[in-house]
Write an enzyme that holds these catalytic residues in place. Structure first.
Site, mmCIF file in Angstrom:
data_model
loop_
_atom_site.group_PDB
_atom_site.id
_atom_site.type_symbol
_atom_site.label_atom_id
_atom_site.label_comp_id
_atom_site.label_asym_id
_atom_site.label_seq_id
_atom_site.Cartn_x
_atom_site.Cartn_y
_atom_site.Cartn_z
ATOM 1 N N CYS A 9 0.842 -1.187 0.000
ATOM 2 C CA CYS A 9 0.000 0.000 0.000
ATOM 3 C C CYS A 9 0.887 1.250 0.000
ATOM 4 O O CYS A 9 1.946 1.270 0.600
ATOM 5 C CB CYS A 9 -0.940 0.118 1.193
ATOM 6 S SG CYS A 9 -2.036 -1.287 1.396
ATOM 7 N N ARG A 37 3.449 0.032 -5.065
ATOM 8 C CA ARG A 37 3.269 -0.592 -3.751
ATOM 9 C C ARG A 37 1.949 -1.349 -3.625
ATOM 10 O O ARG A 37 1.721 -2.049 -2.634
ATOM 11 C CB ARG A 37 3.329 0.481 -2.664
ATOM 12 C CG ARG A 37 4.623 1.268 -2.645
ATOM 13 C CD ARG A 37 4.625 2.264 -1.521
ATOM 14 N NE ARG A 37 4.534 1.607 -0.234
ATOM 15 C CZ ARG A 37 5.564 1.098 0.418
ATOM 16 N NH1 ARG A 37 6.765 1.191 -0.080
ATOM 17 N NH2 ARG A 37 5.402 0.505 1.583
ATOM 18 N N TRP A 74 -3.015 -2.560 -1.585
ATOM 19 C CA TRP A 74 -2.765 -3.967 -1.887
ATOM 20 C C TRP A 74 -3.485 -4.720 -0.784
ATOM 21 O O TRP A 74 -3.075 -4.689 0.383
ATOM 22 C CB TRP A 74 -1.271 -4.257 -1.861
ATOM 23 C CG TRP A 74 -0.924 -5.638 -2.326
ATOM 24 C CD1 TRP A 74 -0.697 -6.042 -3.605
ATOM 25 C CD2 TRP A 74 -0.735 -6.799 -1.507
ATOM 26 N NE1 TRP A 74 -0.396 -7.392 -3.640
ATOM 27 C CE2 TRP A 74 -0.407 -7.875 -2.363
ATOM 28 C CE3 TRP A 74 -0.814 -7.045 -0.137
ATOM 29 C CZ2 TRP A 74 -0.158 -9.167 -1.897
ATOM 30 C CZ3 TRP A 74 -0.562 -8.336 0.329
ATOM 31 C CH2 TRP A 74 -0.239 -9.377 -0.551
ATOM 32 N N ASN A 100 -1.172 1.486 5.948
ATOM 33 C CA ASN A 100 -0.392 0.474 5.233
ATOM 34 C C ASN A 100 0.072 -0.509 6.284
ATOM 35 O O ASN A 100 0.786 -0.128 7.209
ATOM 36 C CB ASN A 100 0.797 1.176 4.549
ATOM 37 C CG ASN A 100 1.841 0.219 4.023
ATOM 38 O OD1 ASN A 100 1.538 -0.928 3.729
ATOM 39 N ND2 ASN A 100 3.062 0.683 3.891
ATOM 40 N N GLY A 101 -0.328 -1.786 6.171
ATOM 41 C CA GLY A 101 0.105 -2.774 7.163
ATOM 42 C C GLY A 101 -1.049 -3.670 7.567
ATOM 43 O O GLY A 101 -2.087 -3.720 6.891
ATOM 44 N N GLU A 121 15.596 -17.241 -12.227
ATOM 45 C CA GLU A 121 15.200 -15.837 -12.360
ATOM 46 C C GLU A 121 14.462 -15.611 -13.685
ATOM 47 O O GLU A 121 13.458 -14.896 -13.734
ATOM 48 C CB GLU A 121 16.445 -14.946 -12.230
ATOM 49 C CG GLU A 121 16.247 -13.469 -12.482
ATOM 50 C CD GLU A 121 15.271 -12.791 -11.529
ATOM 51 O OE1 GLU A 121 14.825 -13.404 -10.552
ATOM 52 O OE2 GLU A 121 14.913 -11.626 -11.800
ATOM 53 N N LYS A 144 10.655 -14.189 -13.967
ATOM 54 C CA LYS A 144 10.311 -12.984 -14.738
ATOM 55 C C LYS A 144 9.137 -13.269 -15.666
ATOM 56 O O LYS A 144 8.214 -12.466 -15.787
ATOM 57 C CB LYS A 144 11.486 -12.488 -15.586
ATOM 58 C CG LYS A 144 12.606 -11.769 -14.907
ATOM 59 C CD LYS A 144 12.270 -10.408 -14.362
ATOM 60 C CE LYS A 144 11.717 -10.502 -12.971
ATOM 61 N NZ LYS A 144 12.651 -10.484 -11.865
ATOM 62 N N GLU A 189 5.751 -13.848 -13.652
ATOM 63 C CA GLU A 189 5.116 -12.738 -12.936
ATOM 64 C C GLU A 189 4.529 -11.668 -13.839
ATOM 65 O O GLU A 189 3.581 -11.006 -13.454
ATOM 66 C CB GLU A 189 6.064 -12.133 -11.898
ATOM 67 C CG GLU A 189 7.257 -11.431 -12.473
ATOM 68 C CD GLU A 189 8.191 -10.903 -11.391
ATOM 69 O OE1 GLU A 189 7.725 -10.505 -10.323
ATOM 70 O OE2 GLU A 189 9.406 -10.879 -11.638
ATOM 71 N N HIS A 213 15.587 -36.175 -14.070
ATOM 72 C CA HIS A 213 14.977 -36.751 -12.867
ATOM 73 C C HIS A 213 13.504 -36.364 -12.756
ATOM 74 O O HIS A 213 12.935 -36.429 -11.669
ATOM 75 C CB HIS A 213 15.751 -36.296 -11.628
ATOM 76 C CG HIS A 213 17.175 -36.732 -11.649
ATOM 77 N ND1 HIS A 213 17.559 -38.042 -11.461
ATOM 78 C CD2 HIS A 213 18.316 -36.041 -11.918
ATOM 79 C CE1 HIS A 213 18.875 -38.140 -11.571
ATOM 80 N NE2 HIS A 213 19.355 -36.929 -11.859
ATOM 81 N N LYS A 216 5.376 -4.042 -5.280
ATOM 82 C CA LYS A 216 6.840 -3.923 -5.298
ATOM 83 C C LYS A 216 7.465 -4.172 -3.934
ATOM 84 O O LYS A 216 8.494 -4.800 -3.829
ATOM 85 C CB LYS A 216 7.186 -2.516 -5.801
ATOM 86 C CG LYS A 216 8.656 -2.276 -6.012
ATOM 87 C CD LYS A 216 9.138 -2.905 -7.292
ATOM 88 C CE LYS A 216 10.620 -2.779 -7.505
ATOM 89 N NZ LYS A 216 11.109 -3.848 -8.388
HETATM 90 C C1 F6R Z 1 10.451 -10.298 -8.648
HETATM 91 C C2 F6R Z 1 10.444 -9.420 -7.499
HETATM 92 C C3 F6R Z 1 10.262 -10.006 -6.152
HETATM 93 C C4 F6R Z 1 11.237 -9.354 -5.166
HETATM 94 C C5 F6R Z 1 10.964 -9.850 -3.741
HETATM 95 C C6 F6R Z 1 11.965 -9.301 -2.756
HETATM 96 O O1 F6R Z 1 10.661 -9.609 -9.828
HETATM 97 O O2 F6R Z 1 10.571 -8.242 -7.632
HETATM 98 O O3 F6R Z 1 10.414 -11.385 -6.172
HETATM 99 O O4 F6R Z 1 12.533 -9.673 -5.561
HETATM 100 O O5 F6R Z 1 9.680 -9.468 -3.365
HETATM 101 O O6 F6R Z 1 11.933 -7.917 -2.725
HETATM 102 P P1 F6R Z 1 13.106 -7.072 -2.111
HETATM 103 O O7 F6R Z 1 14.313 -7.298 -2.947
HETATM 104 O O8 F6R Z 1 12.633 -5.666 -2.171
HETATM 105 O O9 F6R Z 1 13.313 -7.570 -0.721
#
Ligand code: F6R
Length: 615
Positions: free
Chosen positions: A2, A27, A75, A101-102, A488, A492, A495, A511, A610
């Protein structure tokens, strides 16, 4: 999660808040709302959906304006995203209004108590409980808003950053923080409030970041008063000068922040090693490491804690630390680590990696490790973030703001910092020869140019994206240093395009996952010349003989994989430990183009946010 924004001063509050909310949408973006005091009354407008929808609605609902307001982009935690659950929420009397937020964990028992006392609730949220608790305290104890907030928060279990005002006292906003970030922008006769500084960067460079368990009473034409929520002691405000500028948080001509951030990687990596790496002189200098060299050198092992993409960067670092510095490494999901009573010794070094510096699980893992006596080192991007402050020492990645929800430049700059640390420790421990050390430094210095070359494949990657955009599943394979890159790459794609994808160590394929392979299944294989090349070529043969379609990520000039694969994307040659910095690039571009072609919201994928400030 949020985003929260507030303004009190002499300007119109509405444009500041609505623009601020747009900048904080990373956020959370499932609903949004705003509360404005127009000089005589309180106007609240809120809606399910993004800030743009709120903007449309406000045009119809709020005609008059004022210089006091708060806004929220959500969120969802308690209650589905809808108009009623959207913030702001107000108290039963209609006087007090809040954004939050929380999570208030004991909201159910508080709600029950309040219901017994006659309070009613329109929404399913914990936030509406909190604002009514504040109102109840204010009336019962006959105290001012600030005191009521403080008394109420002392009854609350959970995490929050909040902003509250009373329509009968429109010269004051009360804010508080525990576990979720909150900054105050200090202008001339005006104050801004936000989850990070981006909403007010064009108005002031002076900011106070509230610490956990602090609250502030922000009153027009008065100094900001900060006090501890729990013991009521006064805190001296520390005003920081912000380094961020407006340009950094705008798209700069790119269609999406994600693409801009992918393209920023050459300069971001350069910024990461600037002042730390002097390749010609054979020097790496990082104050956080130098100051704690003894701790690192005496470490029995390194435990890396992180989540998501940052966890993948941690996995890459496992290879680097073990390979170069010969220090055993364990890489842990912070969310698992924090709850499984891990064995931690005083001579363990814990490295916490986080772009945002606010991830709740990583923060909790740090607190746990510290409580057991470990030395905790942070690798964060956001300066002054909770994790940066909570750790004993650390190194910033200096990647600049990352706004696209899918992490890109954060990943490569985290790997850069971790490589610098590993090399520095290897040198200090004598586990690397001086010629090898020098070679690594020179190669690292050339990485930004090589990343730039890897970006040249963009148009070609787009043609591959076009061919595979409609498949349902992808497999990503890599070995050694490039196994985490496979994970990774898959993350990507998942998501932002919502296509199912799995990353695997290439040799594990036989396996289990090999059963999935048919001519509908594209398999991205990272097959650079350095590191298990022959083995991975054998894996490619195994896929080929089962009709799998192969997209190879190869070293420039490769011939063998080119003959076997359906497509190859070339990256420049480098030493093995640095290949992740290059092989990641085409995978980022591939997921980006597929998501764009599928019409997905690349910068704000569904259900994600984020900063994951809830567990
Ligand atoms: C994927 C992504 C998330 C963050 C994860 C950790 O693209 O952005 O998987 O990597 O939420 O976030 P941070 O690095 O901010 O602790």
């Amino acid at each position: 999660m949020c985003g929260i924004v507030g303004y009190i001063g002499h300007r119109e509050a509405y444009p500041i808040i609505i623009e601020g909310l747009k900048r904080l949408e990373y956020r959370g973006y499932d609903s949004a709302g705003i509360a404005l005091f127009d000089g005589t009354d309180l106007k609240v407008s809120k809606t399910k959906g993004k800030v743009a929808e709120l903007e449309n609605r406000i045009k119809k609902e709020i005609t008059s304006n004022g210089s006091l307001g708060i806004g929220h982009t959500r969120w969802a935690t308690h209650g589905v995203p809808n108009d009623v659950n959207a913030h702001p929420h107000y108290s039963n009397s209609g006087d007090l209004v809040i954004i939050h937020n929380g999570i208030i964990e004991n909201y159910a028992s508080l709600r029950e108590e309040l219901q017994k006392r006659g309070y009613t609730f329109k929404s399913e949220t914990d936030t509406e409980v909190l604002i009514n608790l504040i109102e109840d305290v204010k009336i019962k104890e006959d105290v001012k808003l600030g005191q009521a907030v403080q008394i109420a928060l002392n009854q609350v279990v959970g995490a929050y950053s909040i902003a509250v005002f009373d329509k009968n006292k429109p010269d004051e906003i009360v804010i508080a923080r525990l576990g979720s970030p909150l900054a105050i922008g200090i202008g001339e006769d005006e104050f801004f409030i936000a989850s990070d500084a981006s909403p007010f960067i064009e108005y002031t460079k002076n900011a106070i970041y509230l610490e956990d368990e602090e609250m502030a009473i922000i009153r027009l034409n008065k100094e900001v008063k900060i006090r501890k929520i729990h013991d009521d002691s006064l805190v001296d405000p520390y005003v920081q000068e912000l380094q961020m500028n407006l340009e950094q948080i705008e798209k700069g001509g790119y269609d999406h922040f994600m693409l801009k951030e992918i393209y920023e990687q050459p300069s971001a990596i350069r910024d990461t090693y600037r002042g730390r790496l002097k390749a010609n002189q054979g020097i790496i200098k990082m104050s956080g490491v130098e100051d704690n060299m003894k701790k690192f050198l005496n470490a029995n092992r390194i435990i890396v804690v992180a989540c998501g993409t940052s966890w993948h960067a941690g996995l890459v670092s496992e290879y680097i630390f073990e390979d170069l510095a010969r220090i055993p490494v364990e890489v842990e999901y912070a969310s698992e680590f924090r709850y499984r009573n891990p064995v931690i010794h005083e001579n363990d070094v814990v490295i916490a990696i986080s772009q945002s510096g606010e991830t709740a699980d990583t923060l909790a893992a740090i607190k746990l490790a510290k409580s057991k006596g470990a030395f905790v080192f942070g690798v964060c991007n956001v300066v002054g973030s909770s994790i940066a402050r909570e750790t004993d020492a650390g190194a910033y990645t200096h990647a600049g703001p990352e706004i696209g929800v899918a992490s890109t430049k954060a990943f490569t700059t985290q790997i850069t910092v971790l490589t610098l640390i590993a090399l520095r420790l290897a040198r200090a421990k004598g586990t690397i020869s001086s010629s090898d050390f020098r070679l690594h430094l020179l190669e690292l210095e050339m990485i930004p140019d090589k990343v730039q070359k890897a970006l040249d494949s963009d148009a070609y990657v787009k043609t591959i994206a076009d061919i595979y955009k409609n498949v349902k599943n992808f497999l990503y394979l890599g070995r050694g240093y490039n196994f985490p890159v496979a994970l990774e790459g898959a993350l990507k794609l998942k998501e932002i395009s919502y296509i199912h994808a799995e990353g695997y160590p290439a040799a594990e394929m036989k396996h289990g996952p090999i059963a999935l392979i048919d001519d509908d299944m594209p398999i991205v294989v990272i097959a650079t010349k350095k590191g298990h090349y022959d083995k991975i070529v054998s894996n490619i043969q195994e896929i080929k003989s089962r009709n799998g379609r192969i997209i190879g990520i190869v070293t420039k000039g490769d011939k063998t994989v080119k003959e076997l694969a359906d497509h190859v994307i070339e990256v420049p040659e480098t030493i093995e430990s640095l290949t992740p910095l290059l092989t990641t690039i085409p995978l980022q571009l591939l997921s980006y183009h597929i998501a764009v072609m599928l019409g997905k919201n690349v910068d704000q994928p569904r259900n994600l946010a984020k900063s994951v400030t809830v567990e």
